[in-house]
Enzyme design. Sequence first.
Site, short mmCIF file in Angstrom:
data_model
loop_
_atom_site.label_atom_id
_atom_site.label_comp_id
_atom_site.label_asym_id
_atom_site.label_seq_id
_atom_site.Cartn_x
_atom_site.Cartn_y
_atom_site.Cartn_z
N PHE A 65 8.31 -3.23 7.82
CA PHE A 65 8.41 -4.22 8.90
C PHE A 65 8.12 -5.62 8.38
O PHE A 65 7.19 -5.83 7.60
CB PHE A 65 7.39 -3.87 10.00
CG PHE A 65 7.20 -4.94 11.04
CD1 PHE A 65 8.03 -5.00 12.15
CD2 PHE A 65 6.18 -5.88 10.91
CE1 PHE A 65 7.85 -5.99 13.11
CE2 PHE A 65 6.00 -6.87 11.87
CZ PHE A 65 6.83 -6.93 12.98
N ALA A 89 4.06 -3.44 5.99
CA ALA A 89 4.24 -4.59 6.87
C ALA A 89 3.94 -5.91 6.15
O ALA A 89 2.96 -6.02 5.42
CB ALA A 89 3.34 -4.47 8.09
N GLU A 90 4.79 -6.89 6.39
CA GLU A 90 4.54 -8.28 6.00
C GLU A 90 4.51 -9.07 7.30
O GLU A 90 5.49 -9.11 8.04
CB GLU A 90 5.65 -8.78 5.08
CG GLU A 90 5.34 -10.11 4.41
CD GLU A 90 5.61 -11.30 5.32
OE1 GLU A 90 4.62 -11.87 5.85
OE2 GLU A 90 6.77 -11.65 5.51
N MET A 91 3.38 -9.71 7.59
CA MET A 91 3.15 -10.20 8.95
C MET A 91 2.77 -11.68 9.03
O MET A 91 1.95 -12.08 9.84
CB MET A 91 2.07 -9.35 9.61
CG MET A 91 2.47 -7.88 9.74
SD MET A 91 1.25 -6.86 10.56
CE MET A 91 -0.08 -6.87 9.34
N GLY A 92 3.38 -12.48 8.20
CA GLY A 92 3.22 -13.91 8.39
C GLY A 92 2.00 -14.52 7.73
O GLY A 92 1.25 -13.85 7.02
#
Length: 325
Positions: A65, A89-92
């Site tokens: 994600f 996940a990479e979330m900003g």
Amino acid sequence: MTTGALLTGNTAVLKPASATPLSSYFFADIIKNKIPSGAINFVTGDGGIVGRTIIESSNVDGIAFTGSQKVGMDSFKKFTETTAKPFIAEMGGKNPVIVTKNANLEKASEGVMRAAFGFGGQKCSACSRVYVQKDVAEEFLKKLVEKSKSLKIDMPWYADTFLGPVINDESVSKFENAVNLARKDGKIILGGEKIKEYEHGYFVQPTIVTNLPKDHKLITEELFLPFLCIDTFDDFDEAIKLANKSEYGLTAGIFSEDKKQLEEFFEKIQAGTVYANRESSATTAALVQSQPFVGWKGSGITGKGAGGEYYLQQFLRSQTQTLCD
């Protein structure tokens, strides 16, 4: 992420963000005839419908994600609610730059300007907060404002355009809300207005804000806009603490000609992808084939960066086999 899944022998469902489907479509279209039929499956639609269907499906063995921290964490909790499954996940980020009194201010102002306003700040690695030492704050700000004023704002298909539109009217509303907060609680030294001269597209001015409280939401929350907050510091230890005072830890940068400061920065900064004295962009543009791109803290879940030696292993599962006579 899709490439990582395919390279390791998985089939993949590629679901792009609702507002930006074209690049993912062209990627899938280019490779679909070069890999086994059905290996890649491209679907579009609202995240609340299509995304939720994917997350809740028992036929999905893992998810990679990219998106906001809130959506990422909510998806992670839902996907692993009943059983443990891989969720990458990479979330900003809320990426800081430290500018010390030992910095080359020409380099620093150029690097910050490019990192903050390139792609309209609409990238997870964008610089959105700067901590500049009080001794050089006035001179740094003068250079930064001058450079930012000269940016060419126009349609993105013109070669000399630096800043194009933001993605949609929702981003414009977010920009207007941020500007109202900045006017109320700080000081806008550049920008702060919508640009109305274009018939099509959502254009806003690159905006620089000072004098905000150190824990203000504009300093702590990711905006995904051409919006930069500036604060000052007295000593280097304070700068490191301010830079690390974030739930995110994606990228970070520093400008200093003092080698000891650079060593201390690399030792103490809490971010996965970090840069020193990078004039072309202070916090952005890691080359994935040679520089693994990874986020710490609330910017990522696994701590294993794209392009790194451990990244592809996340898309695999091991098995120990024993054969006895």
